[in-house]
Write a protein that holds these residues in place. Structure first.
Motif, PDB file in Angstrom:
ATOM      1  N   ASP A 676       0.830  -1.208   0.000  1.00  0.00           N
ATOM      2  CA  ASP A 676       0.000   0.000   0.000  1.00  0.00           C
ATOM      3  C   ASP A 676       0.865   1.258   0.000  1.00  0.00           C
ATOM      4  OD1 ASP A 676      -2.308  -1.469  -0.041  1.00  0.00           O
ATOM      5  OD2 ASP A 676      -2.659  -1.365   2.130  1.00  0.00           O
ATOM      6  N   MET A 677       1.973   1.195   0.743  1.00  0.00           N
ATOM      7  CA  MET A 677       2.866   2.344   0.847  1.00  0.00           C
ATOM      8  C   MET A 677       3.511   2.676  -0.493  1.00  0.00           C
ATOM      9  SD  MET A 677       4.714   1.425   4.473  1.00  0.00           S
ATOM     10  CE  MET A 677       6.007   2.639   4.212  1.00  0.00           C
ATOM     11  N   TYR A 678       3.822   1.630  -1.291  1.00  0.00           N
ATOM     12  CA  TYR A 678       4.573   1.846  -2.537  1.00  0.00           C
ATOM     13  C   TYR A 678       3.711   1.658  -3.791  1.00  0.00           C
ATOM     14  CZ  TYR A 678       8.722   1.967   0.381  1.00  0.00           C
ATOM     15  OH  TYR A 678       9.654   2.326   1.335  1.00  0.00           O
ATOM     16  N   GLY A 679       2.409   1.476  -3.621  1.00  0.00           N
ATOM     17  CA  GLY A 679       1.509   1.401  -4.773  1.00  0.00           C
ATOM     18  C   GLY A 679       1.575   0.093  -5.533  1.00  0.00           C
ATOM     19  N   PHE A 680       1.860  -0.996  -4.850  1.00  0.00           N
ATOM     20  CA  PHE A 680       1.931  -2.310  -5.501  1.00  0.00           C
ATOM     21  C   PHE A 680       0.701  -3.151  -5.158  1.00  0.00           C
ATOM     22  CE2 PHE A 680       6.200  -1.125  -6.326  1.00  0.00           C
ATOM     23  CZ  PHE A 680       6.670  -1.967  -7.335  1.00  0.00           C
ATOM     24  N   THR A 681       0.499  -4.177  -5.970  1.00  0.00           N
ATOM     25  CA  THR A 681      -0.580  -5.138  -5.747  1.00  0.00           C
ATOM     26  C   THR A 681       0.008  -6.421  -5.171  1.00  0.00           C
ATOM     27  OG1 THR A 681      -1.803  -4.259  -7.631  1.00  0.00           O
ATOM     28  CG2 THR A 681      -2.444  -6.447  -6.840  1.00  0.00           C
ATOM     29  N   VAL A 682      -0.693  -7.035  -4.232  1.00  0.00           N
ATOM     30  CA  VAL A 682      -0.255  -8.314  -3.659  1.00  0.00           C
ATOM     31  C   VAL A 682      -1.157  -9.431  -4.172  1.00  0.00           C
ATOM     32  CG1 VAL A 682       0.074  -9.677  -1.558  1.00  0.00           C
ATOM     33  CG2 VAL A 682       0.697  -7.244  -1.595  1.00  0.00           C
ATOM     34  N   LYS A 683      -0.546 -10.468  -4.694  1.00  0.00           N
ATOM     35  CA  LYS A 683      -1.290 -11.652  -5.134  1.00  0.00           C
ATOM     36  C   LYS A 683      -0.974 -12.799  -4.179  1.00  0.00           C
ATOM     37  CE  LYS A 683      -1.617 -15.045  -8.907  1.00  0.00           C
ATOM     38  NZ  LYS A 683      -3.073 -14.998  -9.110  1.00  0.00           N
ATOM     39  N   ARG A 684      -2.008 -13.393  -3.638  1.00  0.00           N
ATOM     40  CA  ARG A 684      -1.825 -14.543  -2.756  1.00  0.00           C
ATOM     41  C   ARG A 684      -1.869 -15.832  -3.582  1.00  0.00           C
ATOM     42  NH1 ARG A 684      -0.133 -13.704   2.608  1.00  0.00           N
ATOM     43  NH2 ARG A 684      -0.572 -11.507   3.032  1.00  0.00           N
ATOM     44  N   THR A 685      -0.968 -16.772  -3.267  1.00  0.00           N
ATOM     45  CA  THR A 685      -0.855 -18.012  -4.035  1.00  0.00           C
ATOM     46  C   THR A 685      -1.031 -19.214  -3.116  1.00  0.00           C
ATOM     47  OG1 THR A 685       1.503 -18.449  -3.714  1.00  0.00           O
ATOM     48  CG2 THR A 685       0.912 -16.831  -5.396  1.00  0.00           C
ATOM     49  N   LYS A 686      -1.110 -20.377  -3.730  1.00  0.00           N
ATOM     50  CA  LYS A 686      -1.044 -21.624  -2.965  1.00  0.00           C
ATOM     51  C   LYS A 686       0.345 -21.748  -2.329  1.00  0.00           C
ATOM     52  CE  LYS A 686      -4.348 -24.179  -5.798  1.00  0.00           C
ATOM     53  NZ  LYS A 686      -4.574 -25.369  -6.653  1.00  0.00           N
ATOM     54  N   THR A 687       0.471 -22.638  -1.375  1.00  0.00           N
ATOM     55  CA  THR A 687       1.747 -22.792  -0.673  1.00  0.00           C
ATOM     56  C   THR A 687       2.735 -23.663  -1.444  1.00  0.00           C
ATOM     57  OG1 THR A 687       0.836 -24.680   0.542  1.00  0.00           O
ATOM     58  CG2 THR A 687       0.669 -22.516   1.587  1.00  0.00           C
ATOM     59  N   THR A 688       2.305 -24.272  -2.543  1.00  0.00           N
ATOM     60  CA  THR A 688       3.177 -25.166  -3.298  1.00  0.00           C
ATOM     61  C   THR A 688       4.183 -24.391  -4.137  1.00  0.00           C
ATOM     62  OG1 THR A 688       1.665 -25.231  -5.185  1.00  0.00           O
ATOM     63  CG2 THR A 688       1.337 -26.882  -3.462  1.00  0.00           C
ATOM     64  N   ALA A 689       5.310 -25.032  -4.433  1.00  0.00           N
ATOM     65  CA  ALA A 689       6.320 -24.409  -5.286  1.00  0.00           C
ATOM     66  C   ALA A 689       5.741 -24.105  -6.662  1.00  0.00           C
ATOM     67  CB  ALA A 689       7.533 -25.328  -5.406  1.00  0.00           C
ATOM     68  N   GLY A 691       2.645 -23.395  -7.417  1.00  0.00           N
ATOM     69  CA  GLY A 691       1.773 -22.229  -7.321  1.00  0.00           C
ATOM     70  C   GLY A 691       2.547 -20.931  -7.351  1.00  0.00           C
ATOM     71  N   LEU A 692       3.685 -20.880  -6.664  1.00  0.00           N
ATOM     72  CA  LEU A 692       4.522 -19.678  -6.651  1.00  0.00           C
ATOM     73  C   LEU A 692       5.168 -19.445  -8.015  1.00  0.00           C
ATOM     74  CD1 LEU A 692       6.022 -20.381  -3.156  1.00  0.00           C
ATOM     75  CD2 LEU A 692       4.769 -18.304  -3.725  1.00  0.00           C
ATOM     76  N   MET A 693       5.633 -20.524  -8.645  1.00  0.00           N
ATOM     77  CA  MET A 693       6.275 -20.391  -9.952  1.00  0.00           C
ATOM     78  C   MET A 693       5.284 -19.917 -11.016  1.00  0.00           C
ATOM     79  SD  MET A 693       8.669 -23.805  -9.991  1.00  0.00           S
ATOM     80  CE  MET A 693      10.019 -24.038  -8.824  1.00  0.00           C
ATOM     81  N   GLU A 694       4.053 -20.415 -10.945  1.00  0.00           N
ATOM     82  CA  GLU A 694       3.038 -19.970 -11.904  1.00  0.00           C
ATOM     83  C   GLU A 694       2.775 -18.473 -11.751  1.00  0.00           C
ATOM     84  OE1 GLU A 694      -0.293 -22.482 -11.148  1.00  0.00           O
ATOM     85  OE2 GLU A 694       0.329 -24.003 -12.605  1.00  0.00           O
ATOM     86  N   ALA A 695       2.738 -18.000 -10.503  1.00  0.00           N
ATOM     87  CA  ALA A 695       2.545 -16.564 -10.268  1.00  0.00           C
ATOM     88  C   ALA A 695       3.709 -15.765 -10.841  1.00  0.00           C
ATOM     89  CB  ALA A 695       2.403 -16.297  -8.773  1.00  0.00           C
ATOM     90  N   ALA A 696       4.918 -16.317 -10.727  1.00  0.00           N
ATOM     91  CA  ALA A 696       6.107 -15.633 -11.256  1.00  0.00           C
ATOM     92  C   ALA A 696       6.080 -15.561 -12.776  1.00  0.00           C
ATOM     93  CB  ALA A 696       7.372 -16.355 -10.785  1.00  0.00           C
TER      94      ALA A 696
END
Length: 834
Positions: A676-689, A691-696
């Motif tokens: 919020d301070m820097y104007g970015f969006t946060v995306k929440r993912t599954k805890t699996t590797a 899930g994180l890689m797909e978001a990346a």
């Protein structure tokens, strides 16, 4: 007449049935083999018996006792040293003061030979030794004995080739001996009948004869012969007493206390033990059912041998099997021909055991699993091969070269013929062995292999993005357990395989219907030599090397004996960093650390950072994927705080470019406050590797991270890379002129608590349903498990993918509130399981 029963064998060839049972005690038609031999001796008026025991002697002596209930007298000699067959018999014969003739017989054969006729022949020929012989169609596995017209032995041939089969008469292991043979049997020396004693008698021209007997004889020397011998009893090919009462004119024997439903179909010849329960609409054909066994409604058993205390659940199908004691075959399990299931096993509902599989004692095959290879030492065979960490199993026990080759073939079969995949590994010798086996399987399907050898996983993931490779497999010793080995699969973007693709490989593996190509079409193996160079070039092209060089950082870096030490030093050498390197030599035996060893390494690194006044310290895991941070004071930065710092620096150094920060659903909400301070969006993912890689991989993602040291910078590659994360952190610190210790103060305070709650796999679905029902009126997020928001506080409960427990993570403004949330939901999960 005395008799010596040889009952000391290990029964190695009958494993797994004899893992916990001496071979003479293996049941034949619901009676131990040795009991049939004792009855044969009694029927031939031989009642003075001595049993020679060696393996698990008490199991035999406790069952047979003194033999009075069988109408014989049994003495026992338990051997403490291996004297060989003849040496052991000689030792027993020397204990007797009389000169009586001795009959030697094995306690683990099935026979109805007329022993009195053999003894009569022996006495008529005035023999010192007589070997009882029998004729067989295939004498190759046995020792051939050649006699003259009077029966005098003129030649022995031990296990001949077909060119040496001059006779079809073989040695049955039944011997009639006079006491004079002791002159040829030295005391306390290992001696074998066929190799030592009989050739010596032949050489000295002593009267040694062979009696060719009529009747049935079978050496129960294999699992196939064991079942076949039981079938011979049912067909009355061998005359032995079958326990139980014969039912009318039908060939059915039933033990006391057994109940058979009138709708059941008993076909052919069957033996039902005592206290059995055969329920409605069952079908039993030419089978032996042990005592205290339950066959439930609709089960089918054909040509099988079932031991005592077995449960065959409704709808199960068994054909040509042997099932050990105290085993459960659950509903609609399908057991194919030739399968052997040992004692104390559990075969799950709707599971399939393919032909000729052997399941060792105390094993579990899960519901709906397909078992295509023998389950020996691992505790269970799951319906899935893939788990959270890829394919994981006990090295050289569950993940064997044979398993790896088959898995490689299944993977290769899922790809287009002529495509190319990469293989790589860590430095452990077992990883090398399994990696080679995987390659052979892949090559057999016409797929080519680029083998990078000992290479960090981030490097091979990066190289897979070059376009020539469709994916890859990295083999490593598990970082969590010294006995486990992991096979990590990834696609042509370097991402962990999609779960759907994993299922495709599993189906091919279990069905075994993958095509093998012709000799001219097998894949080719190449060893690329410029892989490190390509990785370094791509790495340096996305880094502000001038900023890092100008800062002149002094860092302490623990390589944890991993393969990153082969490439990372040359990268750091181009960045003007003073590096104090620890454990930078390759050592596959040290890449796995216990919790104590890991903490010792962390403490050592902390101390060195502090004593050398370094700017910071890094612990790089052996796979090169994850890092642990130490600030300039030597303090280790916890995972949640490290994630917050990396996210904060990424946003600060974005040069005004806005984007997305992706973190797991379990990460602290401090990330949102920073965003919020820097104007970015946060995306929440599954805890699996994955899930994180797909978001990346999504457009606009600037940074992805999680709380156990895994950080992704998509500008380089959408995968965890500890080496890149270290250099990227140095770059961001240099650009900001910041220090780690001071950055911690910029992170919004938060209290995050975690707990694991034991939960069986069977209950996980029920717990998820209960959580959903219980939180129906609350602010709920269904992404990975269930997240429940209570204003600024929250809790996440999600099941472990491959362990029998639930994870609970809670964040609150105070530690007391966080503890309250964790305790409340841990208690709910425990109570729902009662």
């Amino acid at each position: 007449m005395k008799s010596i029963i040889m009952a000391g064998g290990f029964g190695t060839r009958l494993r797994p049935l004899t893992n916990n049972l001496p071979k003479p005690m293996v049941p034949m038609a619901n009676r131990p083999m040795m009991e049939h031999i004792i009855e044969l001796l009694k029927n031939n008026s031989i009642t003075d018996l001595t049993a020679l025991l060696y393996f698990q002697p008490e199991m035999i002596s406790d069952y047979l006792k003194d033999g009075a209930h069988l109408g014989v007298k049994i003495d026992y000699i338990t051997l403490t040293v291996d004297l060989g067959t003849a040496g052991a018999v000689g030792s027993a014969m020397r204990r007797w003061h009389s000169d009586e003739t001795t009959l030697v017989i094995s306690g683990d054969v099935l026979t109805d030979i007329d022993l009195n006729k053999a003894i009569e022949f022996h006495k008529k020929r005035k023999a010192m030794a007589t070997i009882v012989l029998t004729r067989v169609e295939n004498p190759l596995p046995f020792g051939i004995v050649i006699t003259d017209k009077l029966g005098r032995i003129i030649r022995f041939l031990e296990k001949p080739g077909w060119g040496e089969v001059f006779s079809d008469t073989i040695n049955t292991g039944i011997y009639i001996l006079e006491k004079e043979v002791l002159d040829y049997m030295p005391k306390d020396r290992e001696l074998d009948f066929s190799k030592d004693l009989f050739p010596a008698l032949l050489e000295k021209k002593e009267p040694i004869f062979g009696y060719i007997a009529d009747g049935y004889w079978k050496d129960v020397g294999s699992l196939e012969e064991y079942r076949a011998a039981n079938m011979d009893i049912l067909q009355r090919s061998v005359q032995v007493r079958i326990p139980g009462e014969k039912v009318d004119a039908r060939n059915i024997w039933v033990g006391k206390g057994s109940r058979i439903d009138f709708t059941s179909r008993l076909e052919g010849t069957n033996v039902i033990g005592e206290n059995c329960k055969i329920e409605a609409d069952t079908r039993i054909s030419n089978s032996i059912i042990g005592s205290n066994t339950v066959v439930e409604e609709g089960a089918v058993i054909i040509d099988s041998v079932i031991w005592d205390n077995v449960r065959i659940a409704g709808g199960a199908f068994l054909q040509e099997n042997v099932i050990g004691s105290n085993t459960e075959i659950l509903e609609k399990a399908h057991i194919a021909e030739g399968v052997i299931v040992s004692d104390h096993c559990k075969i799950g509902r709707n599971s399939t055991l393919k032909a000729n599989v052997k399941v060792w004692p105390h094993k579990t095959v899960e519901d709906e699993a397909t078992l295509a290879s023998s389950l020996i030492w691992g505790e269970k065979w799951s319906r899935h091969i893939f788990s959270t960490y890829g394919v994981t199993g006990l090295a050289n026990i569950e993940v064997t070269p044979e398993f790896a080759a088959k898995l490689g073939a299944a993977y290769g079969a899922s790809l287009k013929k002529g495509s190319t995949v990469s293989t790589s590994r860590d430095a452990h010798k077992t990883s090398r062995m399994i990696n080679r086996a995987v390659m052979t399987g892949i090559l057999s399907t016409g797929v080519n292999v680029h083998d990078y050898g000992v290479t960090p996983m981030p490097v091979v993931r990066f190289l897979s993005r070059g376009g020539s490779e469709t994916g890859g497999i990295h083999t490593r010793r598990s970082p969590f357990d010294t006995q486990l080995i992991d096979l990590k699969f990834f696609d042509n973007k370097g991402l962990d395989l999609h779960p759907g693709y994993e299922k495709t490989i599993e189906k091919l593996f279990f069905r075994e219907d993958f095509e093998r190509v012709s000799m001219d079409d097998t894949g080719e193996m190449v060893f690329p030599i410029h892989g490190f160079e390509y990785y370094q070039n791509g790495f340096m092209s996305t880094i502000n090397s001038k900023a890092i060089s100008k800062a002149g950082f002094k860092i302490v870096l623990d390589y944890s004996y991993g393969s990153s030490s082969r490439i990372f030093p040359s990268i750091l050498g181009r960045l003007n960093c003073e590096v104090i390197a620890l454990n930078a030599n390759l050592d596959g035996a040290k890449t796995t650390k216990s919790a104590e060893e890991f903490q010792k390494s962390m403490d050592q690194l902390s101390s060195i950072v502090r004593s050398l006044d370094a700017d910071m310290g890094f612990y790089l895991d052996a796979g090169g994927e994850k890092i642990f941070l130490f600030d300039e004071t030597g303090e280790v930065i916890d995972g949640d705080t490290a994630l917050d710092i990396m996210a904060l620096l990424s946003m600060k150094c974005s040069k005004g470019k806005k984007g997305t920060i992706a973190v797991p659903i379990t990460a602290s909400h401090a990330i949102e406050r920073l965003a919020d301070m820097y104007g970015f969006t946060v995306k929440r993912t599954k805890t699996t590797a994955r899930g994180l890689m797909e978001a990346a991989s999504e457009d606009g993602t600037l940074f992805v991270g999680e709380q156990s040291g895994g950080f992704i910078f998509p500008e380089f590659q959408p995968n965890f890379d500890g080496m890149y994360a270290i250099v990227k952190l140095l770059e961001m610190l240099a650009l900001q002129g910041a220090r780690l210790h001071k950055l911690i103060r910029e992170v919004p305070p938060s209290i995050v608590l975690k707990e694991k709650v034991t939960c069986s796999f069977e209950d996980k679905g029920m717990i998820m349903r209960k959580l959903a029902e219980d939180s129906r009126k609350l602010d709920v997020v269904l992404l990975d498990g269930i997240k429940i928001n209570f204003g600024e506080d929250w809790i996440v409960a999600y099941p472990s993918q491959d362990q029998p427990y639930f994870h609970i993570v809670a964040e609150a403004s105070t530690e007391e509130k966080a503890k309250e949330l964790v305790t409340k939901y841990a208690d709910k999960i425990r109570n729902w399981q009662k």
